[in-house]
Design an enzyme around this catalytic site. Sequence first.
Site, short mmCIF file in Angstrom:
data_model
loop_
_atom_site.label_atom_id
_atom_site.label_comp_id
_atom_site.label_asym_id
_atom_site.label_seq_id
_atom_site.Cartn_x
_atom_site.Cartn_y
_atom_site.Cartn_z
N LEU A 99 11.60 5.94 -7.22
CA LEU A 99 10.16 5.83 -6.98
C LEU A 99 9.54 7.17 -6.56
CD1 LEU A 99 8.07 3.59 -7.12
CD2 LEU A 99 8.56 3.00 -4.77
N TYR A 151 -6.64 6.26 4.62
CA TYR A 151 -6.69 5.36 3.46
C TYR A 151 -5.91 4.07 3.75
CZ TYR A 151 -5.29 2.95 -0.62
OH TYR A 151 -5.04 1.91 -1.48
N ASP A 174 -9.75 6.11 -2.20
CA ASP A 174 -8.59 6.68 -2.89
C ASP A 174 -9.07 7.30 -4.21
OD1 ASP A 174 -9.10 4.53 -4.56
OD2 ASP A 174 -7.02 3.86 -4.66
N GLU A 185 0.83 -1.21 0.00
CA GLU A 185 0.00 0.00 0.00
C GLU A 185 0.86 1.26 0.00
OE1 GLU A 185 -3.07 0.42 -0.56
OE2 GLU A 185 -3.69 -1.66 -0.50
#
Length: 340
Positions: A76, A116, A134, A33
């Site tokens: 990233l 979230y 989301d 996640e």
Amino acid sequence: MHFSTLIQNWYRQNKRDLPWRSTSDPYFIWLSEVILQQTRIEQGLSYYLKFSKSFPTVKKLALADEDSILNLWQGLGYYSRARNLHSGAKQILLNHKGKFPATYNEILNLKGVGPYTASAVSSIAFNLPHAVVDGNVYRVLSRVFKIIEPIDSTSGKKIFDKVAHEVLDKKNPGNHNQALMEIGSLVCSPTSPKCHECPVNAKCLSFADGTFLEYPVKEKKTKVRDRYFHYLVVTDGKKIVLNKRAEKDIWFGLYDFNLIEKTNAKQNVSKDIELLNPLKFKKDGAFVHILSHQKIHATFWKVDVKKLKTEKGKTIVNINELDNYPMPQLLIRYLEQATL
Ligand code: SF4
């Protein structure tokens, strides 16, 4: 048929086969996640595999040194996620004896975890009835129910939370949440939704009147700030000066070169370069690098000097050892074509 039954039936037959979907270990679900926030699955997958291999347990992650984590995270972006992951693992080791916490509030308490992620991990790993909201979920719900409240307003967020909770399958919250996100990602895309393949098209109000591209509604546009970076890549031919970036700006904790920031494109840096007494210098590359709220106009100057000087916050390293230092993607792009 109920909304949730439709999406879960579809999910069973159409879901992508992804490694974090075949585990119920909360640590791996949390890891996936965090990696997938603001990242496409195609890009995040290799990072998930690297991280789960290098740090197969939360304890291994907690005890790792920060540079090795940032190095794996390289490319990233949003590096605060990597630092938060590290801090969260340390919290789990310290406060929960290394066992992943099993309640929504305890998960929410981990560094960098918001509603979230807490909903995703608690529903998928522990089957707790928390609905995830989301970007994908905003899009699907706003289109199905024609919700006109802006998704970036406080009142809009409350309405979406309420609707997401109302449609949630409280017995299978993990499956329900993943199904909804997968539909948002594979079917109900932002600009060309595949409505004819969509399992909820018979219930979708915006499909019925053809207004689906008007949803979700947004209140404000994100302002993008232009920044003008000049990197002085100072070298004696064998070694190079690196700078470890400090807090309160992008890329905290990563390495870059001597940076001079100007307020507009017209200002030049030749005077700043002269101060270094160069043997010679040349422009060695120019890039425009886009971040979520910033557009970086970067120019790289290779500055050859006779002797490198050490300064506070700077490190002198061998050019062939640059790979050991975590750097922002912008610098990696430069190094791929640099003439060092
Ligand atoms: Fe999205 Fe179309 Fe499905 Fe409605 S019918 S949820 S707009 S894909």
